[in-house]
Design an enzyme around this catalytic site. Structure first.
Site, PDB file in Angstrom:
ATOM      1  N   HIS A  53       0.842  -1.201   0.000  1.00 39.11           N
ATOM      2  CA  HIS A  53       0.000   0.000   0.000  1.00 39.11           C
ATOM      3  C   HIS A  53       0.874   1.248   0.000  1.00 39.11           C
ATOM      4  O   HIS A  53       1.719   1.411   0.869  1.00 39.11           O
ATOM      5  CB  HIS A  53      -0.907   0.020   1.243  1.00 39.11           C
ATOM      6  CG  HIS A  53      -2.073  -0.911   1.141  1.00 39.11           C
ATOM      7  ND1 HIS A  53      -3.185  -0.809   1.930  1.00 39.11           N
ATOM      8  CD2 HIS A  53      -2.296  -1.966   0.317  1.00 39.11           C
ATOM      9  CE1 HIS A  53      -4.051  -1.748   1.601  1.00 39.11           C
ATOM     10  NE2 HIS A  53      -3.528  -2.475   0.639  1.00 39.11           N
ATOM     11  N   TYR A  76      -9.260   5.368   7.544  1.00 39.42           N
ATOM     12  CA  TYR A  76      -9.439   5.683   8.964  1.00 39.42           C
ATOM     13  C   TYR A  76     -10.470   6.814   9.042  1.00 39.42           C
ATOM     14  O   TYR A  76     -10.233   7.889   8.485  1.00 39.42           O
ATOM     15  CB  TYR A  76      -8.132   6.178   9.589  1.00 39.42           C
ATOM     16  CG  TYR A  76      -7.063   5.116   9.757  1.00 39.42           C
ATOM     17  CD1 TYR A  76      -6.183   4.803   8.722  1.00 39.42           C
ATOM     18  CD2 TYR A  76      -6.921   4.444  10.973  1.00 39.42           C
ATOM     19  CE1 TYR A  76      -5.191   3.843   8.892  1.00 39.42           C
ATOM     20  CE2 TYR A  76      -5.924   3.483  11.153  1.00 39.42           C
ATOM     21  CZ  TYR A  76      -5.069   3.187  10.115  1.00 39.42           C
ATOM     22  OH  TYR A  76      -4.099   2.237  10.280  1.00 39.42           O
ATOM     23  N   TYR A 128       3.915   6.554  10.122  1.00 43.58           N
ATOM     24  CA  TYR A 128       3.070   5.407   9.798  1.00 43.58           C
ATOM     25  C   TYR A 128       3.871   4.301   9.116  1.00 43.58           C
ATOM     26  O   TYR A 128       3.669   3.123   9.386  1.00 43.58           O
ATOM     27  CB  TYR A 128       1.899   5.837   8.905  1.00 43.58           C
ATOM     28  CG  TYR A 128       0.815   4.790   8.796  1.00 43.58           C
ATOM     29  CD1 TYR A 128      -0.227   4.732   9.719  1.00 43.58           C
ATOM     30  CD2 TYR A 128       0.839   3.831   7.775  1.00 43.58           C
ATOM     31  CE1 TYR A 128      -1.217   3.761   9.635  1.00 43.58           C
ATOM     32  CE2 TYR A 128      -0.142   2.852   7.684  1.00 43.58           C
ATOM     33  CZ  TYR A 128      -1.164   2.830   8.615  1.00 43.58           C
ATOM     34  OH  TYR A 128      -2.137   1.857   8.534  1.00 43.58           O
TER      35      TYR A 128
HETATM   36  C1  PHB Z   1      -6.267  -4.361  10.806  1.00 38.35           C
HETATM   37  O1  PHB Z   1      -6.312  -4.609   9.599  1.00 38.35           O
HETATM   38  O2  PHB Z   1      -6.663  -5.192  11.647  1.00 38.35           O
HETATM   39  C2  PHB Z   1      -5.742  -3.057  11.246  1.00 38.35           C
HETATM   40  C3  PHB Z   1      -5.173  -2.198  10.320  1.00 38.35           C
HETATM   41  C4  PHB Z   1      -4.695  -0.980  10.730  1.00 38.35           C
HETATM   42  C5  PHB Z   1      -4.767  -0.607  12.055  1.00 38.35           C
HETATM   43  C6  PHB Z   1      -5.312  -1.469  12.993  1.00 38.35           C
HETATM   44  C7  PHB Z   1      -5.797  -2.708  12.576  1.00 38.35           C
HETATM   45  O3  PHB Z   1      -4.315   0.611  12.439  1.00 38.35           O
END
Ligand code: PHB
Ligand code: APR
Length: 389
Positions: free
Chosen positions: A72, A200, A384
């Protein structure tokens, strides 16, 4: 029984440490209180930083990750329906790999089987002894028989509720903790993800996350108050709530289906200091917890044991204690950066009970600032995709 390093816990931290040490010809025994299937049945996050990907390659378990993992180049934030993409590749030339922790664990277990090193699953009454001396031991009961392993070091990779941190004398340990007044209700579903990248979402009804495990399997979360019961959430109620928290286009595109897993995870920030007590070392969730918002849990566990494997290799191969002496300070520096980032992501994306209108406006302004500032966007991208050790 005798070994060089007794590893307590067969989560990703314990298994990866075992594999990295095996590569260096250092023998380990892993002692895990659950069964293999139980460990593999736990659904956890799945975003790997570049550094984690490289460490897994070095550990010799990169093949399936590269074949099946999804690269990604960015993520999206959605604030009260306004969506913005942060393009990591364009901003800083980096990316992340989406590959489930369950799959990492499966690959590590397979490598462990091939290594010939001993793993003891379903070990009862695990306890650690004499780590303040140069003759530490791990005791446990297996099939009703009491056993003892003598070793040079104990690696406490037994998670937040494990026995290792709990065995350190109270006065020797300082802990820092924040418990958030909400959790994440997550579901896994065999339907294609709603988007190619993670979304998000902040909404006044609460946070939501659209994630994935593969092109045909999705993982979604919604923020729920602490104490919420999973039985109160039918699939239908979950999908309705998720749709309300994301933008209209995403809501319309969402492909729903029956959940194959549904659970609630609490959110917590936690750090223990230091991470070494004589011949005991803590790593992974045994040492620290981050709320999942920044996707740092697995990456921190990996970088901890990367550093620990290096330190132990130096000790056994070069007879130098410099690495093990520096382990705690080296790892904690990175841990605190990840704690900061995870706390910050959590603070801007969730809805907090009892917050005032000023607090809500600050969250919105933070989002607008991120979107409008190249420096702020780069900082998000850097944190990140990977924190420097
Ligand atoms: C997940 O795919 O479970 C996942 C992805 C990103 C996050 C937390 C959980 O920040
Ligand atoms: N004796 C032996 N094993 C134990 C004990 C005990 N007393 N207590 C716990 N364990 C085992 C657990 O059953 C578990 O399999 O230790 C293992 C710890 O694994 P994890 O909880 O997965 O922790 P870690 O390996 O540090 O991995 C961190 O997990 O929670 C996520 O976000 C986190 O992704 C990160 C990763």
């Amino acid at each position: 029984m005798r070994t060089k390093v007794a590893i307590v816990g067969a989560g990703p931290a314990g298994l990866l440490l075992g594999q990295l040490l095996h590569k260096q010809g250092i023998e380990t025994v892993i002692i895990e209180r659950r069964s293999r299937d139980y460990v593999l049945g736990r659904i956890r996050a799945g975003v790997l930083e570049q550094g984690t990907v490289e460490l897994l390659e070095r550990a010799g378990i990169g093949e399936r990750m590269h074949a099946e993992g999804l690269v990604h180049d960015g993520v999206e934030f959605c604030f009260d329906g306004d969506r913005h993409r942060f393009d990591f590749r364009k901003l800083i030339g980096r990316s992340v790999t989406v590959y489930g922790q369950t799959e990492v664990t499966r690959d590590l277990m397979q490598a462990r089987d091939a290594s010939g090193d001993v793993s003891i699953y379903e070990a009862d009454h695990v306890s650690i002894h004499d780590f303040g001396t140069d003759k530490p031991k791990v005791r446990f009961v297996k099939d009703g028989v009491q056993q003892e392993i003598a070793c040079d070091f104990i690696a406490g990779c037994d998670g937040y509720h494990g026995v290792c941190r709990a065995s350190v004398p109270a006065g020797a340990l300082t802990t820092f903790e924040r418990i958030y007044p909400f959790g994440w209700l997550g579901i896994l579903v065999d339907r294609p993800p709603v988007a190619d990248e993670l979304i998000y979402a902040h909404h006044e009804r609460g946070f939501a996350l659209c994630s994935m495990r593969s092109p045909s399997r999705s993982r979604y979360y919604v923020q729920v108050p602490s104490g919420e019961k999973v039985e109160e959430w039918s699939d239908e109620r979950f999908w309705d709530e998720l749709r309300r928290r994301v933008d209209e286009e995403t809501a319309d595109r969402l492909v729903t289906g029956p959940s194959i897993e549904k659970s609630i995870a609490p959110l917590r920030s936690f750090v223990a200091e230091p991470l070494r007590f004589g011949r005991l070392f803590l790593a992974g969730d045994a040492a620290h917890i981050v709320p999942p918002t920044g996707a740092k849990g697995l990456n921190l566990a990996a970088s901890d044991v990367g550093a620990l494997a290096e330190a132990m290799t130096e000790y056994f191969h070069e007879r130098s204690s410099a690495g093990i002496d520096g382990y705690s300070a080296r790892v904690l520096a990175r841990v605190w950066k990840a704690e900061r980032f995870s706390w910050w992501m959590t603070s801007i994306l969730h809805t907090f009970p009892n917050t005032d209108t000023f607090g809500r406006r600050m969250q919105r302004t933070e989002f607008d600032y991120l979107v409008g500032s190249e420096a702020a966007s780069r900082s998000l991208a850097e944190n990140y995709t990977g924190l420097p050790l």
